[in-house]
Design a protein around this motif. Structure first.
Motif, PDB file in Angstrom:
ATOM      1  N   GLN A 277      -5.461  44.684 -27.248  1.00 22.08           N
ATOM      2  CA  GLN A 277      -5.176  44.992 -28.584  1.00 22.08           C
ATOM      3  C   GLN A 277      -3.970  46.368 -28.837  1.00 22.08           C
ATOM      4  O   GLN A 277      -3.164  46.395 -29.535  1.00 22.08           O
ATOM      5  N   ILE A 278      -4.051  46.953 -27.674  1.00 24.60           N
ATOM      6  CA  ILE A 278      -3.195  48.102 -27.668  1.00 24.60           C
ATOM      7  C   ILE A 278      -1.850  47.526 -27.110  1.00 24.60           C
ATOM      8  O   ILE A 278      -0.989  47.893 -27.823  1.00 24.60           O
ATOM      9  N   CYS A 279      -1.868  46.364 -26.383  1.00 25.21           N
ATOM     10  CA  CYS A 279      -0.605  45.675 -26.132  1.00 25.21           C
ATOM     11  C   CYS A 279       0.099  45.176 -27.247  1.00 25.21           C
ATOM     12  O   CYS A 279       1.461  45.096 -27.601  1.00 25.21           O
ATOM     13  N   ASP A 280      -0.851  44.694 -28.228  1.00 27.79           N
ATOM     14  CA  ASP A 280      -0.340  43.958 -29.474  1.00 27.79           C
ATOM     15  C   ASP A 280       0.401  44.716 -30.286  1.00 27.79           C
ATOM     16  O   ASP A 280       1.351  44.734 -30.826  1.00 27.79           O
ATOM     17  N   ILE A 281      -0.263  46.077 -30.361  1.00 22.45           N
ATOM     18  CA  ILE A 281       0.440  47.344 -31.189  1.00 22.45           C
ATOM     19  C   ILE A 281       1.699  47.653 -30.493  1.00 22.45           C
ATOM     20  O   ILE A 281       2.685  47.872 -31.469  1.00 22.45           O
ATOM     21  N   VAL A 282       1.849  47.847 -29.355  1.00 24.02           N
ATOM     22  CA  VAL A 282       2.924  48.289 -28.747  1.00 24.02           C
ATOM     23  C   VAL A 282       4.234  47.188 -29.059  1.00 24.02           C
ATOM     24  O   VAL A 282       5.364  47.475 -29.379  1.00 24.02           O
ATOM     25  N   LEU A 283       3.894  45.965 -28.774  1.00 25.51           N
ATOM     26  CA  LEU A 283       4.865  44.768 -28.991  1.00 25.51           C
ATOM     27  C   LEU A 283       5.194  44.820 -30.505  1.00 25.51           C
ATOM     28  O   LEU A 283       6.494  44.618 -30.922  1.00 25.51           O
ATOM     29  N   ALA A 284       4.332  44.996 -31.557  1.00 25.65           N
ATOM     30  CA  ALA A 284       4.363  44.786 -32.952  1.00 25.65           C
ATOM     31  C   ALA A 284       5.291  45.842 -33.416  1.00 25.65           C
ATOM     32  O   ALA A 284       6.132  45.607 -34.365  1.00 25.65           O
TER      33      ALA A 284
ATOM     34  N   GLN B  88       6.028  57.750 -23.486  1.00 22.16           N
ATOM     35  CA  GLN B  88       5.510  58.957 -23.799  1.00 22.16           C
ATOM     36  C   GLN B  88       4.853  58.667 -25.236  1.00 22.16           C
ATOM     37  O   GLN B  88       4.109  59.568 -25.647  1.00 22.16           O
ATOM     38  N   ARG B  89       5.194  57.583 -25.865  1.00 21.45           N
ATOM     39  CA  ARG B  89       4.779  57.415 -27.157  1.00 21.45           C
ATOM     40  C   ARG B  89       3.317  56.404 -27.318  1.00 21.45           C
ATOM     41  O   ARG B  89       2.634  56.278 -28.313  1.00 21.45           O
ATOM     42  N   LEU B  90       2.942  56.082 -26.133  1.00 20.20           N
ATOM     43  CA  LEU B  90       1.760  55.195 -26.140  1.00 20.20           C
ATOM     44  C   LEU B  90       0.616  55.995 -26.100  1.00 20.20           C
ATOM     45  O   LEU B  90      -0.549  55.260 -26.791  1.00 20.20           O
ATOM     46  N   ALA B  91       0.363  57.354 -26.044  1.00 23.59           N
ATOM     47  CA  ALA B  91      -0.709  57.996 -26.120  1.00 23.59           C
ATOM     48  C   ALA B  91      -1.071  58.083 -27.498  1.00 23.59           C
ATOM     49  O   ALA B  91      -2.255  58.172 -27.866  1.00 23.59           O
ATOM     50  N   ASP B  92      -0.321  57.932 -28.539  1.00 20.33           N
ATOM     51  CA  ASP B  92      -0.747  57.946 -30.219  1.00 20.33           C
ATOM     52  C   ASP B  92      -0.969  56.491 -30.447  1.00 20.33           C
ATOM     53  O   ASP B  92      -1.549  56.267 -31.596  1.00 20.33           O
ATOM     54  N   VAL B  93      -0.944  55.436 -29.363  1.00 16.49           N
ATOM     55  CA  VAL B  93      -1.396  53.919 -29.851  1.00 16.49           C
ATOM     56  C   VAL B  93      -2.773  53.813 -29.900  1.00 16.49           C
ATOM     57  O   VAL B  93      -3.381  53.028 -31.230  1.00 16.49           O
ATOM     58  N   PRO B  94      -3.536  54.227 -29.145  1.00 16.80           N
ATOM     59  CA  PRO B  94      -5.034  53.742 -29.174  1.00 16.80           C
ATOM     60  C   PRO B  94      -5.622  54.313 -30.516  1.00 16.80           C
ATOM     61  O   PRO B  94      -5.514  55.500 -30.451  1.00 16.80           O
TER      62      PRO B  94
ATOM     63  N   ARG C  85      -9.193  53.501 -26.886  1.00 17.51           N
ATOM     64  CA  ARG C  85      -9.024  55.014 -26.220  1.00 17.51           C
ATOM     65  C   ARG C  85      -9.826  54.967 -25.048  1.00 17.51           C
ATOM     66  O   ARG C  85      -9.370  55.445 -24.192  1.00 17.51           O
ATOM     67  N   ARG C  86     -10.818  53.919 -25.008  1.00 21.07           N
ATOM     68  CA  ARG C  86     -11.485  53.991 -23.639  1.00 21.07           C
ATOM     69  C   ARG C  86     -10.824  53.414 -22.594  1.00 21.07           C
ATOM     70  O   ARG C  86     -10.505  53.570 -21.302  1.00 21.07           O
ATOM     71  N   ALA C  87     -10.240  52.297 -23.185  1.00 26.94           N
ATOM     72  CA  ALA C  87      -8.983  51.389 -22.250  1.00 26.94           C
ATOM     73  C   ALA C  87      -8.007  52.094 -21.851  1.00 26.94           C
ATOM     74  O   ALA C  87      -7.300  52.062 -20.755  1.00 26.94           O
TER      75      ALA C  87
END
Length: 216
Positions: free
Chosen positions: A55-62, A69-75, A81-83
């Motif tokens: 799900q995180i990967c899907d958000i990153v791609l979309a 450095q922007r990834l911390a705001d994605v979960p 957040r656990r992942a």
């Protein structure tokens, strides 16, 4: 300088571990002020990715995110957040490394599951890394160019393809000990000299190159 060193052999005294340790020791001697990070992927296994990771990967791609450095705001959910708590330290170490040292034996023509789990965890975003990569490898047989088993090599070829395709790293140095099974399998006893020669060459190259010697 920061060296990130990963070992993935199930053998505590395996050739890939011994070779990567020799490289790391020489590197640390040559870089007394450098930073050294070590992970034993067998003693402390990285978990396999789960649905929250996807799900995180899907958000990153979309959202077209390529900056780590922007990834911390994605979960956004508890599971995500656990992942992310698993991914964040692994990815931070990788992005911060100037040099990546991988101790990787060949298992069933490819890489160990312990390393593959780490690879799966760090394969986003679509980033470009400016890091030198050295692979300390060990193989039961011989899979070099022109050998009968060359087509079965999904060890070196997989690592080259992954590093080039995902991180844009096209230069990878392989220090490989071959014909390890000649020490065990009586039918391969005739290849012990080949094994000993490859071990000697890899052993010498590991210390020389880690200390800053030219790659031959």
């Amino acid at each position: 300088m920061h060296l990130l060193h990963l070992d993935s052999s199930a053998r505590r005294e395996g050739f890939s571990r011994r070779l990567s340790a020799r490289y790391a020791e020489a590197w640390r001697a040559a870089h007394p002020d450098g930073r050294y990070t070590y992970r034993d992927l067998v003693a402390e296994p990285v978990p396999c990715i789960d649905e929250a990771w996807t799900q995180i990967c899907d958000i990153v791609l979309a959202e077209g995110i390529t900056d780590p450095q922007r990834l911390a705001d994605v979960p956004r959910t508890y599971a995500q957040r656990r992942a992310w708590k698993v991914v964040e330290p692994l990815l931070t170490e990788l992005v911060d490394a100037d040099e990546l040292l991988l101790g990787v034996p060949m298992y069933n023509y490819s890489v160990p599951a312990s390393l593959k789990a780490w690879i799966d965890q760090v394969t986003f975003p679509r980033a470009r890394l400016d890091a030198r990569v050295v692979v300390a490898g060990a193989r039961g047989g011989s899979y070099g160019p022109g050998t009968p088993r060359e087509p079965f090599d999904h060890h070196e070829r997989y690592l080259r393809d992954f590093l080039a395709g995902h991180f844009g790293i096209h230069t990878v140095r392989f220090l490989t000990v071959e014909m390890v099974n000649a020490l065990i399998d009586p039918t391969l006893a005739g290849f012990r000299e080949l094994h000993e020669a490859s071990l000697a060459a890899a052993w010498e190259a590991a210390a020389w190159e880690a200390a800053g010697g030219d790659v031959q």
